[in-house]
Write an enzyme that holds these catalytic residues in place. Structure first.
Site, PDB file in Angstrom:
ATOM      1  N   HIS A  84       0.818  -1.215   0.000  1.00 38.06           N
ATOM      2  CA  HIS A  84       0.000   0.000   0.000  1.00 38.06           C
ATOM      3  C   HIS A  84       0.848   1.260   0.000  1.00 38.06           C
ATOM      4  O   HIS A  84       0.358   2.333  -0.331  1.00 38.06           O
ATOM      5  CB  HIS A  84      -1.058  -0.007   1.120  1.00 38.06           C
ATOM      6  CG  HIS A  84      -0.570   0.323   2.504  1.00 38.06           C
ATOM      7  ND1 HIS A  84      -0.290  -0.643   3.436  1.00 38.06           N
ATOM      8  CD2 HIS A  84      -0.338   1.507   3.110  1.00 38.06           C
ATOM      9  CE1 HIS A  84       0.074  -0.051   4.564  1.00 38.06           C
ATOM     10  NE2 HIS A  84       0.059   1.248   4.398  1.00 38.06           N
ATOM     11  N   ASP A 226       1.243  -7.707   2.369  1.00 41.08           N
ATOM     12  CA  ASP A 226       1.324  -6.273   2.079  1.00 41.08           C
ATOM     13  C   ASP A 226       2.775  -5.794   1.942  1.00 41.08           C
ATOM     14  O   ASP A 226       3.306  -5.131   2.822  1.00 41.08           O
ATOM     15  CB  ASP A 226       0.602  -5.494   3.193  1.00 41.08           C
ATOM     16  CG  ASP A 226       0.291  -4.058   2.787  1.00 41.08           C
ATOM     17  OD1 ASP A 226       0.876  -3.572   1.804  1.00 41.08           O
ATOM     18  OD2 ASP A 226      -0.537  -3.421   3.468  1.00 41.08           O
ATOM     19  N   SER A 654       3.926   2.316   8.493  1.00 40.08           N
ATOM     20  CA  SER A 654       3.748   1.314   7.451  1.00 40.08           C
ATOM     21  C   SER A 654       5.056   1.112   6.720  1.00 40.08           C
ATOM     22  O   SER A 654       5.714   2.077   6.348  1.00 40.08           O
ATOM     23  CB  SER A 654       2.681   1.756   6.463  1.00 40.08           C
ATOM     24  OG  SER A 654       1.448   1.324   6.907  1.00 40.08           O
TER      25      SER A 654
HETATM   26  N1  ARG Z   1      -4.667   0.625   7.570  1.00 39.66           N
HETATM   27  C1  ARG Z   1      -3.376   0.595   6.986  1.00 39.66           C
HETATM   28  C2  ARG Z   1      -2.741   1.981   7.090  1.00 39.66           C
HETATM   29  O1  ARG Z   1      -3.207   2.807   7.804  1.00 39.66           O
HETATM   30  C3  ARG Z   1      -3.380   0.042   5.589  1.00 39.66           C
HETATM   31  C4  ARG Z   1      -3.971   0.889   4.553  1.00 39.66           C
HETATM   32  C5  ARG Z   1      -3.986   0.331   3.163  1.00 39.66           C
HETATM   33  N2  ARG Z   1      -5.092  -0.543   2.918  1.00 39.66           N
HETATM   34  C6  ARG Z   1      -6.357  -0.135   2.557  1.00 39.66           C
HETATM   35  N3  ARG Z   1      -7.297  -1.036   2.418  1.00 39.66           N
HETATM   36  N4  ARG Z   1      -6.655   1.096   2.330  1.00 39.66           N
HETATM   37  O2  ARG Z   1      -2.263   2.644   6.232  1.00 39.66           O
HETATM   38  N1  GLU Z   2      -1.202   1.394   7.665  1.00 45.42           N
HETATM   39  C1  GLU Z   2      -0.612   2.430   8.447  1.00 45.42           C
HETATM   40  C2  GLU Z   2       0.395   3.223   7.610  1.00 45.42           C
HETATM   41  O1  GLU Z   2       0.225   3.374   6.422  1.00 45.42           O
HETATM   42  C3  GLU Z   2      -0.030   1.859   9.685  1.00 45.42           C
HETATM   43  C4  GLU Z   2      -1.110   1.440  10.570  1.00 45.42           C
HETATM   44  C5  GLU Z   2      -1.228   2.307  11.809  1.00 45.42           C
HETATM   45  O2  GLU Z   2      -1.761   3.404  11.720  1.00 45.42           O
HETATM   46  O3  GLU Z   2      -0.780   1.835  12.858  1.00 45.42           O
HETATM   47  O4  GLU Z   2       1.325   3.808   8.096  1.00 45.42           O
END
Ligand code: ARG
Ligand code: GLU
Length: 719
Positions: A84, A226, A654
């Site tokens: 991502h 991922d 991330s």
């Molecule tokens: N929650 C994760 C972060 O904050 C992954 C985001 C990417 N995935 C998604 N389905 N949007 O970035």
């Molecule tokens: N998916 C998040 C990022 O893009 C990390 C998840 C979180 O917020 O802990 O940095």
């Protein structure tokens, strides 16, 4: 009542620092946390992790792009990060014919590695505490209303002055930055080296890299691969340079070893990376404000926007690719806001913060320091006073600036008008070329006017319903005066009349440009009006925000005096931090326990060929059925996929390297669990977990799934 508070206070003060909370600054590890880390199992010394003198683990940790972390894993500059995080790059190289989102991408030779305009990788060369220097400079400022103590412009000016122009000239790609921490009670200077030739090397298909998509996002147990791979290129001397065929793979100072030996529940784990923002030092009033305004507006508006967007994406494969990245970004913060509000309510964060405030008030009384109580009253007042303005700002940001793409059309047409006025053919042509460039940046390959049109109708209707007519951008009054309040007719007319409404409109304008067309252009008027409202709101809010920042500075200063600094960590601000803890499952609710390790079995359990989020690629099923896991499988014959740990992470983390007690890479951080989303405000050790893709799954996918074993050969693998 008194008694209850006193009890609460003593309980709070007596509470020992929870071992896994905190995002620690590397230069302070030695005096703050290294002993606790060793007790938990760490086998390294502080200088192995961070040393101001020689190469250490931190030299393998990089900022990836504008908001992620990555790690260097080979002597030839290979970088691992999340799928991502590479998503924009992968998407930009994709088309209906070459759909790398769907099919994945693997460069089999260095020549096939794909350059990415605008993508950078940043190393942190040096970290220094410059608090004394900055405070001495600030003391020279006699303006009592000065906001220099938080101003990036002022602080970065100081940074430059400190190292000198010559240093920056002699070191291409190097930048210096001074950032405030603890709300401007301390300052750190970071010397960075920024590489700008970063090439895409490999990515799994989205069915692996984004498996579970939005349903599983922010959730554990998780089964997403991922990750994506890039390579840093430099000039022949190893210096940052813009993309060139002649650039060569960077020979980094340091790269990480990778362990495929595995781990057990309870094992030590640590993460280095660039957490973006936390609000650990919120007061109770800010917690309520975040819930009732920021999060609530975001949730409501994005729900409407995403519904409209998804409908179009599911109808048309071209739109699906065009809006994939926009949709994912929107959905991610949307779901985060829901989780944040859930935690604020369920775990009563208001009460937690109130207890902190009350402890400080009591301490201030004892030590004859009334300024802390005064700062708290000021904060309470300001949060209350800015309520309405803040609601309007969030509505404007979410519904209009984000929600309506054409609120960002190019509006700088004065030079073109002047050229037309003078009848200067040459200047007119030059200005038209400029406008075309700006138009093409707006109307890029990922812009679908019909999708924007549809969403804009929904956004405008809701914005008008919720925001007072008198507080809307002035141009909106024409919706009533000229269209009888019919938003849909208004938006259709904008697209029909504006030079930006379609490619044809733009070409027609370019062949007969007139001043009238520019002056009467409804999209330009719309955009200018939205911008004017944004400016006015920011100005009105500034009144509160400055006083608010000063009061917050004082509040945090009080906390720093009252508490043991060995246990204090500054809120995240996208600077390099370390968090440590254990690989560990958790109990999300009564009678349920989630283990710390998922396997491919779970991917097969979740498989649903009728739901795009849970499709499993054929090749992965073949490998699963053949149990062809190479050296990466578990002893019990299963294939690991993801793990979770008690480390304290947030957005920006991330792509961060997750390391074992020897500092070897065991996974890549990519998410947080639902029960831990509130951790940006308050870390709950029983509930919060980092979600991490197991490095053995990453290697298995590179090696067995993609057949890219030549990449594995570059890496340092500990068996
Ligand atoms: N929650 C994760 C972060 O904050 C992954 C985001 C990417 N995935 C998604 N389905 N949007 O970035
Ligand atoms: N998916 C998040 C990022 O893009 C990390 C998840 C979180 O917020 O802990 O940095």
């Amino acid at each position: 009542m008194r008694k209850a508070i006193a009890l609460l206070l003593s309980a709070w003060i007596a509470l020992p620092m929870l071992a896994d909370e905190g995002m620690w600054l590397l230069p302070l590890l030695k005096e703050q946390k290294i002993d606790e880390m060793k007790e938990l199992g760490l086998k390294l010394q502080d200088y192995d992790i961070y040393s101001p003198e020689k190469a250490s683990l931190k030299d393998a940790v990089v900022i990836f792009g504008g908001g992620c972390t990555g790690e260097v894993v080979s002597p030839d500059g290979l970088v691992l990060t999340n799928h991502h995080c590479g998503y924009d790059a992968i998407q930009t190289h994709s088309s209906v014919e070459h759909d790398y989102l769907t099919d994945g991408f693997w460069a089999t030779t260095r020549e096939q590695e794909l350059p990415n305009e605008g993508l950078t990788v940043t190393f942190i060369d040096k970290i220094e505490d410059v608090t004394d220097y900055v405070k001495a400079e600030l003391a020279k400022d006699t303006d009592p209303n000065s906001m220099n103590f938080l101003s990036p412009k002022f602080l970065n000016g100081l940074a430059k002055a400190r190292v000198g122009e010559k240093f920056l000239q002699d070191n291409p790609g190097t930048e210096v930055e001074i950032v405030p921490i603890f709300d401007g009670n301390q300052y750190y200077m970071f010397t960075k080296k920024i590489y700008s030739d970063i090439r895409l090397v490999g990515a799994p298909p989205s069915a692996i890299g984004k498996f579970g998509a939005d349903t599983d996002n922010w959730m554990w147990p998780r089964h997403t691969g991922d990750f994506s791979i890039f390579r840093i290129y430099a000039d022949k001397n190893g210096n940052p340079a813009p993309y060139s065929k002649d650039n060569v793979p960077l020979r980094p100072k340091r790269w990480m070893k990778i362990s495929i030996k595995g781990f057990d529940e309870g094992d030590f784990a640590m993460i280095m990376g660039f957490p973006g923002r936390t609000n650990h030092y919120y007061t109770s009033w800010e917690v309520a404000e975040r819930r009732d305004i920021d999060n609530t507006v975001r949730i409501h508006i994005r729900e409407l926007r995403q519904e409209a967007m998804l409908e179009e994406m599911l109808k048309d494969p071209k739109v699906r690719i065009q809006y994939a990245s926009k949709y994912a970004g929107s959905e991610n913060a949307y779901k985060n806001a829901i989780g944040s509000n859930w935690a604020i309510n369920k775990r009563d964060f208001e009460a937690v913060k109130r207890a902190e405030q009350e402890a400080l008030v009591a301490w201030g009384k004892q030590h004859n320091q009334p300024q802390y109580e005064e700062a708290l009253s000021a904060l309470q007042q300001m949060v209350s006073d800015r309520k309405e303005l803040r609601f309007r700002k969030w509505m404007l940001d979410e519904a209009l600036l984000r929600g309506v793409e054409f609120s960002r059309v190019p509006t700088q047409v004065d030079s073109l008008k002047a050229a037309l006025q003078k009848g200067d053919k040459e200047k007119t042509k030059a200005q038209l070329d400029k406008l075309r460039t700006a138009f093409e940046r707006f109307f890029d390959k990922d812009y679908a006017p019909d999708v924007d049109r549809k969403i804009a109708k929904v956004m405008l209707a809701e914005y008008r319903r919720l925001v007072d007519a008198a507080s809307q951008p002035a141009y909106f009054s024409t919706i009533d005066s000229d269209y009888q309040g019919d938003v849909s007719a208004f938006v259709d007319e904008l697209f029909r009349k504006s030079i930006y409404g379609s490619q044809e409109n733009f070409e027609a304008f370019v062949s007969h440009p007139t001043i009238e067309a520019l002056e009467n252009d409804p999209m330009i008027q719309f955009a200018l009006s939205v911008k004017a409202e944004q400016k006015a709101l920011n100005k009105a809010l500034q009144q509160f925000d400055d006083g608010y920042s000063r009061a917050h500075h004082t509040y945090v200063e009080g906390l720093m005096k009252m508490n043991d600094m060995a246990d204090m960590w500054p809120d995240a601000n996208f600077t390099l931090r370390l968090t440590y803890g254990q690989v560990k499952g958790y109990s999300p609710r009564d009678c349920a326990y989630y283990g710390c390790q998922t396997t491919l079995d779970g991917v097969m359990e979740k498989e649903d060929s009728t739901n795009w989020e849970f499709v499993v690629p054929k090749r992965l099923k073949e490998l699963y059925n053949a149990k062809d896991f190479g050296p990466y499988g578990l002893e019990n014959g299963k294939m690991p996929v993801a793990l979770c740990a008690t480390t304290h992470t947030t957005g920006g983390n991330s792509g961060s390297p997750v390391m074992n007690a020897n500092g070897e890479l065991i996974g890549i951080n990519f998410d947080r669990n639902w029960e831990g989303v509130g951790g940006d405000i308050e870390y709950l050790p029983d509930y919060q977990r980092s979600i991490i893709v197991d490095i053995r799954y990453v290697l298995f996918l590179i090696d067995k799934y993609a057949g890219a074993d030549y990449l594995i050969k570059e890496m340092d693998i500990v068996k």
